[in-house]
Design an enzyme around this catalytic site. Sequence first.
Site, PDB file in Angstrom:
ATOM      1  CB  CYS A  23      -0.997   0.008   1.153  1.00 39.61           C
ATOM      2  SG  CYS A  23      -0.277  -0.223   2.781  1.00 39.61           S
TER       3      CYS A  23
ATOM      4  CG  HIS B 172      -1.755  -3.415  -2.794  1.00 37.63           C
ATOM      5  ND1 HIS B 172      -2.119  -4.609  -2.195  1.00 37.63           N
ATOM      6  CD2 HIS B 172      -1.628  -2.534  -1.775  1.00 37.63           C
ATOM      7  CE1 HIS B 172      -2.185  -4.456  -0.898  1.00 37.63           C
ATOM      8  NE2 HIS B 172      -1.908  -3.195  -0.612  1.00 37.63           N
TER       9      HIS B 172
END
Length: 541
Positions: free
Chosen positions: A81, A262
């Site tokens: 992240c 992601h």
Amino acid sequence: MRNIVLALVGITFIMGCSEENKETSPIEKTVLPNIVWLVAEDQSPEWFPMYGDTTIALPNLQMLANDGVTYENAYSPAPVCAPARSAIITGMYPTTLGTHNMRAHASWRGVNNEPTIGIPSYSPVVPDGTRMFTEYLRAKGYYCANGPKEDYNFEKTDAAWDESSDQRHWRKRKDGQPFFTVFNFKVCHESQIWKRGKDSLFVNPKDVPVPPYFPDNDTIRHDLAVNYSNLKRLDDQIGEVLAQLKEDGLYENSIIFFYGDHGGPFPRHKRALYETGTKVPMVIKFAANMDAGSRDDRFLSFIDLAPTVLSLAGIEPPKVMQGKAQFGTFEAAKKPRYTFHASDRFDAVYDRLRAVRGARYKYIKSFNTDLPHALPVTYREQMPTMRNLRALHASGNLNDEQAAWLNSPKPEEELYDLKKDPYELHNLAAVPALADTLLFYRKLLSDWMTKTNDLGGFAEKELLAKWLPKGVQPALPPLEMEEKGVSIVLLSKKSDATIVWKRPQDSIWSVYSTPLPNKVSFEAKAERIGFIDSDTLRYEQ
């Protein structure tokens, strides 16, 4: 699509500007788009109905997909992240910014059971001209709100947001003011696999599909069922935001992005450069539901998000941005043919990998082959699936495809034919018939690393010695002030610093773009990513 987008932007959005800017400078009298981001943490496309999975119904996201465009090749440049979010907010690669290590900016380093790695929390001194892109929106009159997550891998600037908290909302803007609002949803984060492991399940573990890189057993099936259940919770929360947009009469003519920050929350997903770690779900609902229900297979990287939003708002993206606008006034003429990806330090463990993905092939380069892909990340070891994989690997009870991710050493080069092998299970790097393909992708990746000034080749402590002389962040010099007639002109000796100001009664810093009236008392300072703010200048009427 470009011409249609521009026509719609011209007729459907709310005009507005902040009251602060009205007092000091004219705002361009154009209609500006309202833009909403709905950001899911740690999710891959494979579990969503718009990508073909029917395991669980997600009616709100499916409605958004029906009204919007589903992107089949959306990617994060990093599989975790903080580096990924640094790319999102700047339009630049983490390896260029110096935000490639997870985490760089972490004020809690060394406490609260976080690993002590001998690295202080820091903000890298990013390339000249780098800014959080919302500064440009705010300077144009946008109300920009974010929350609750930031995690940019550097200390944010006060110029970036009108509000950044779990209480953010477009409803806090001034009447008629255009807005950009980000809603981050943590209910589907990696940690929720074990934290919600005993909560109600909305799917039967017996009914979930198990990918071939995992063994099929009760532990794996239960964790997969937890994730599906968390997606239903995500869908419910997104449904509340969409309902509020409709209640306010804003849904149809707002541009709404949904995406994951992601890849998925599982081992071999998050922190991995395989498709499961870098490919994300993405849906964009355009104004008036343009191209509703369609699909788009262009390559779209997170570095494209910042310039795209600016372009939709009629703002030319700065040249320092490495991403390209995909829509709007400044839409790029050429579409990307490749996406590039990197992973470096995860918490206390260093492991440098780089990858490039083309229309058919994926190439991965490892710089630390003595380490397995399955790094011993303490945080991840809390997950039952991870512990199960460790135990089965130790006892020799995984097949070759399942064991490959945990084996050591790992290959220096990996090449996958994504058309024939979408799960990236069969490394073709040593296949003679693909030697030319391997050479092509190897050079493509090497050229990208050189062109983008990949900082991963430098030790983190070496970078810190350059960025933080004597171990502290550099500081910006004090602002200079000039009185010109009835106006106050503010200047910073650091040419790419952002100047922010506020009146004594204000709680929010505004972006300085034009001289201030000398009849207003104010405070002002300069700020820049990687620098300590300048001393605050105070002007009394």
